[in-house]
Enzyme design. Structure first.
Site, PDB file in Angstrom:
ATOM      1  N   ASP A   1       0.822  -1.221   0.000  1.00 56.03           N
ATOM      2  CA  ASP A   1       0.000   0.000   0.000  1.00 56.03           C
ATOM      3  C   ASP A   1       0.850   1.261   0.000  1.00 56.03           C
ATOM      4  OD1 ASP A   1      -2.390  -1.329  -0.058  1.00 56.03           O
ATOM      5  OD2 ASP A   1      -2.820  -1.092   2.081  1.00 56.03           O
TER       6      ASP A   1
ATOM      7  N   SER B   1      -4.096  -8.739   8.411  1.00 55.66           N
ATOM      8  CA  SER B   1      -3.511  -7.405   8.523  1.00 55.66           C
ATOM      9  C   SER B   1      -2.951  -7.291   9.933  1.00 55.66           C
ATOM     10  CB  SER B   1      -4.590  -6.344   8.282  1.00 55.66           C
ATOM     11  OG  SER B   1      -4.121  -5.095   8.737  1.00 55.66           O
TER      12      SER B   1
ATOM     13  N   ARG C   1       0.406   5.445  16.876  1.00 61.88           N
ATOM     14  CA  ARG C   1       0.068   6.478  15.886  1.00 61.88           C
ATOM     15  C   ARG C   1       0.492   7.877  16.325  1.00 61.88           C
ATOM     16  NH1 ARG C   1       0.447   2.178  13.641  1.00 61.88           N
ATOM     17  NH2 ARG C   1      -1.236   1.234  12.444  1.00 61.88           N
TER      18      ARG C   1
ATOM     19  N   ASP D   1      -7.184   4.126  12.357  1.00 62.13           N
ATOM     20  CA  ASP D   1      -5.853   4.718  12.206  1.00 62.13           C
ATOM     21  C   ASP D   1      -5.867   6.008  11.392  1.00 62.13           C
ATOM     22  OD1 ASP D   1      -4.524   2.890  13.793  1.00 62.13           O
ATOM     23  OD2 ASP D   1      -4.283   1.451  12.165  1.00 62.13           O
TER      24      ASP D   1
END
Ligand code: ARG
Length: 408
Positions: free
Chosen positions: A15, A177, A96, A125
């Site tokens: 990605d 994932s 994050r 996220d």
């Protein structure tokens, strides 16, 4: 004229690799990649750095964030015993904001107007990245290529990659994932999307299967805290980071720390999430045990409410927000006397608190004991109960008067 710059949160995966080329070609930007080391297990970050350059990034930076992650982020999470919905210790939600902090710093350093991330439009996220960036610099513009581009399936994405000279993964992609850091691993997707299916054994890498792989003898561990921060293991002084690593190992080998839950995402979707968080769960359990001993009752009870709020704020991407910061202040105050030792026993998937001691202990043997040393004033209990129960008694009398004994 030189091109505008964008800072991309880069992971090395398909990605974000496609993001590099896409930002160059579709948006006409110079791409500067930033990859953060937050203690994830799998990656060769030098390889990740080189890969970004090879795809066309003008600059590629790897930042070791581990020390800062532990000292400024995990320490606050532990002070708040943070568990979203009372279960999930916020693994991804904690990494994050530190990544965001560094993205913004790099943006300032390079005079970049944009920051980009590779999150989809369905998760938490994206919210954490974007709200965090806006909190630190409201003038930076955000680009979310994965949300914007029209590559619906992974096959379409791979085709686009191949056509644009982005390396296409040759090994078969894991159906899951995964996001991980020092505080644990989050595993989603694949067969886990059916909440009735038991998680397959292969999703776990930090924890043994307690039914077949764990030691047959119990393992005892003493964790020492200094003002709420773990500072020694089995009497040996160690950094908080080393204690996290050691506890992941110890709890993991004893099969402790797996979570399988349905979770409410901020964007309104329920999702099935699996986590393995051996060190985090064991440390939160020990830390709570220390607080049980050292915090005065009213403070402890109030803190439980603050903890819930803290976890929800951080889960929802509000790490950098005035309320979260104020709650940090509250939690920090509570930690002053959280010093002492907690003894845990691990055995076949379980972790039990079996001992605790502290120089600040509020446990008073002479008040608690039922034996001859008893110093508790039993006669005081009579009047206390009389007044404590008075409203109930008044209510019961009134109900009796109208012939409704015991009915609300
Ligand atoms: N559901 C968890 C959270 O929102 C884990 C997210 C993991 N992220 C990922 N890209 N796999 O915190």
């Amino acid at each position: 004229m030189s091109r505008e710059k964008v800072i991309l949160a880069y992971s090395g995966g398909l990605d974000t690799s496609v993001c590099i080329k896409w930002l160059m070609e579709e948006k006409g930007l110079d791409v500067i990649c930033v990859a953060g080391d937050v203690g994830q297990e799998r990656q060769d970050l030098e390889y990740v750095r080189q890969k970004a350059l090879q795809i066309g990034a003008v600059e590629s930076i790897v930042i070791d964030m581990r020390e800062e992650f532990v000292n400024d982020f995990l320490s606050k999470a532990l002070a708040a015993n943070a568990m979203y919905e009372n279960k999930y210790p916020l693994v991804s939600a904690l990494s994050r904001p530190i990544i965001v902090k560094h993205l913004v710093e790099v943006a300032h350093q390079y005079g970049a107007k944009y920051i980009a991330h590779g999150c989809t439009g369905k998760g938490n996220d994206q919210v954490r990245f974007e709200v965090g960036i806006k909190a630190l610099d409201p003038d930076i513009e955000i680009i979310a290529p994965v949300r914007e581009w029209d590559l619906r399936t992974r096959d379409e994405e791979m085709e686009w990659a191949a056509a644009h000279g982005v390396p296409v993964p040759t090994t078969k992609k894991s159906p899951y994932s995964i996001d991980d850091n020092l505080w644990g691993r989050a595993i989603e997707c694949g067969i886990l999307e059916d909440p009735w299916q038991e998680p397959p054994a292969d999703i776990y890498t930090l924890t043994n299967d307690a039914r077949v792989q764990t030691p047959d003898e119990a393992e005892y561990v003493i964790i020492s805290f200094d003002q709420g921060i773990p500072c020694a293991l089995n009497g040996e002084p160690m950094s908080f980071m080393d204690i996290i690593l050691a506890m992941n190992e110890i709890a993991g080998r004893n099969g402790f720390g797996r979570i399988d839950m349905i979770e409410n995402r901020l964007i309104g979707v329920k999702s099935r999430e699996c986590y393995e968080v051996p060190g985090a769960l064991a440390l939160i359990q020990a830390h709570k045990a220390m607080e049980d001993l050292c915090l005065e009752r009213e403070l402890l009870h109030y803190k439980l409410e603050v903890e819930q709020k803290w976890a929800t704020l951080v889960y929802n991407g509000l790490w950098y927000s005035p309320l979260k910061e104020a709650l940090d202040g509250f939690c920090a105050t509570t930690q002053r006397l959280v010093t002492g030792d907690v003894r845990l026993r691990f055995f076949k998937g379980s972790c039990v608190t079996v001992g605790r001691r502290s120089e600040y202990s509020l446990y008073d043997y002479s008040l608690a004991t039922y034996d001859a040393a008893d110093a508790f004033d039993h006669s005081a209990a009579k009047g206390f109960i009389e007044l404590h129960g008075l409203p109930t008694k008044v209510w019961a009398r009134q109900r009796r008067k109208v012939g409704r004994d015991g009915e609300i």
